[in-house]
Design a protein around this motif. Structure first.
Motif, mmCIF file in Angstrom:
data_model
loop_
_atom_site.group_PDB
_atom_site.id
_atom_site.type_symbol
_atom_site.label_atom_id
_atom_site.label_comp_id
_atom_site.label_asym_id
_atom_site.label_seq_id
_atom_site.Cartn_x
_atom_site.Cartn_y
_atom_site.Cartn_z
ATOM 1 N N HIS A 196 -14.767 -2.184 13.524
ATOM 2 C CA HIS A 196 -13.679 -2.931 13.047
ATOM 3 C C HIS A 196 -12.587 -2.332 13.533
ATOM 4 O O HIS A 196 -12.305 -1.044 13.701
ATOM 5 C CB HIS A 196 -13.669 -2.702 11.298
ATOM 6 N N LEU A 197 -11.511 -3.288 14.164
ATOM 7 C CA LEU A 197 -10.236 -2.729 14.998
ATOM 8 C C LEU A 197 -9.154 -3.356 13.872
ATOM 9 O O LEU A 197 -9.297 -4.596 13.295
ATOM 10 C CB LEU A 197 -10.298 -3.236 16.128
ATOM 11 N N CYS A 198 -7.976 -2.665 13.888
ATOM 12 C CA CYS A 198 -6.783 -3.407 13.234
ATOM 13 C C CYS A 198 -5.620 -2.860 14.045
ATOM 14 O O CYS A 198 -5.628 -2.013 14.689
ATOM 15 C CB CYS A 198 -6.860 -2.874 11.890
ATOM 16 N N VAL A 199 -4.467 -3.597 13.939
ATOM 17 C CA VAL A 199 -2.967 -3.422 14.396
ATOM 18 C C VAL A 199 -2.260 -3.183 13.365
ATOM 19 O O VAL A 199 -2.245 -4.254 12.405
ATOM 20 C CB VAL A 199 -2.770 -4.567 15.213
ATOM 21 N N LYS A 200 -1.608 -2.171 13.213
ATOM 22 C CA LYS A 200 -0.596 -1.877 11.994
ATOM 23 C C LYS A 200 0.936 -1.654 12.645
ATOM 24 O O LYS A 200 1.019 -1.168 13.687
ATOM 25 C CB LYS A 200 -1.211 -0.742 11.212
ATOM 26 N N ASP A 201 1.808 -1.917 11.823
ATOM 27 C CA ASP A 201 3.106 -1.653 12.223
ATOM 28 C C ASP A 201 3.454 -0.231 11.841
ATOM 29 O O ASP A 201 2.790 0.292 11.552
ATOM 30 C CB ASP A 201 4.262 -2.774 11.761
ATOM 31 N N ASP A 202 4.716 0.016 12.398
ATOM 32 C CA ASP A 202 5.313 1.438 12.076
ATOM 33 C C ASP A 202 5.138 1.601 10.539
ATOM 34 O O ASP A 202 5.335 3.042 10.202
ATOM 35 C CB ASP A 202 6.634 1.793 12.682
ATOM 36 N N GLU A 203 5.218 0.878 9.593
ATOM 37 C CA GLU A 203 4.991 1.274 8.283
ATOM 38 C C GLU A 203 3.876 1.199 7.681
ATOM 39 O O GLU A 203 3.424 1.314 6.291
ATOM 40 C CB GLU A 203 5.997 0.014 7.530
ATOM 41 N N GLY A 204 2.867 0.891 8.381
ATOM 42 C CA GLY A 204 1.291 0.741 8.318
ATOM 43 C C GLY A 204 0.788 -0.559 7.686
ATOM 44 O O GLY A 204 -0.199 -0.486 7.106
ATOM 45 N N GLU A 205 1.825 -1.461 7.852
ATOM 46 C CA GLU A 205 1.142 -2.714 7.260
ATOM 47 C C GLU A 205 0.249 -3.564 8.298
ATOM 48 O O GLU A 205 0.539 -3.288 9.804
ATOM 49 C CB GLU A 205 2.425 -3.739 7.263
ATOM 50 N N MET A 206 -0.841 -4.002 7.951
ATOM 51 C CA MET A 206 -1.817 -4.598 8.775
ATOM 52 C C MET A 206 -1.189 -5.827 9.216
ATOM 53 O O MET A 206 -0.886 -6.610 8.511
ATOM 54 C CB MET A 206 -3.168 -4.927 8.252
#
Length: 139
Positions: A39-49
């Motif tokens: 499982h992969l994910c991309v998150k922003d600097d605030e940790g939001e997916m």
């Protein structure tokens, strides 16, 4: 044998037990079986997916179950990056192909753009739409 058997809605734990029993059964018939969830994910600097990809490697292929990009982040190349990372991981695990499915209201053209070939299509699944099955050879 009892005639008093009931079919019940299973829990997530029971679903995993069923999956593991099938893996065990398959391993008896196909030696050197391999099963791994990736499982992969991309998150922003605030940790939001912002985007994610769920997949499973079985024997010599990867099956992408879900590739999702948040509406606010579409068109930024996140789906492409996830797909490319999954393909690299599949190659590293000696997969010979990737398979996946998508609906006509989702992303069939996206997958075609990256070399996935349509294997099958079901009309009216769901009603008024098409359900596509794709494959990409990695070798």
């Amino acid at each position: 044998m009892s005639g008093n058997r009931k079919i019940l809605i299973g829990t997530n734990e029971e679903a995993n037990a069923v999956r593991n029993k099938l893996i065990e059964f398959n391993s008896r018939h196909v030696p050197n079986g391999y099963y791994e969830e990736i499982h992969l994910c991309v998150k922003d600097d605030e940790g939001e997916m912002m985007a994610g990809l769920n997949s499973t490697i079985c024997w010599n292929w990867m099956e992408i179950d879900i590739l999702w990009v948040d509406d606010n982040h579409r068109g930024q190349g996140l789906g492409k990056r996830l797909l490319e990372e999954a393909e690299q991981m599949a190659r590293a695990k000696h997969c010979t192909f990737i398979k996946l499915n998508t609906f006509s209201f989702q992303a069939p053209e996206f997958y075609k753009k990256y070399g996935y070939e349509e294997m099958a299509m079901i009309e009216d699944a769901p009603m008024g739409y098409r359900h596509y099955y794709f494959k990409k050879n990695l070798m």
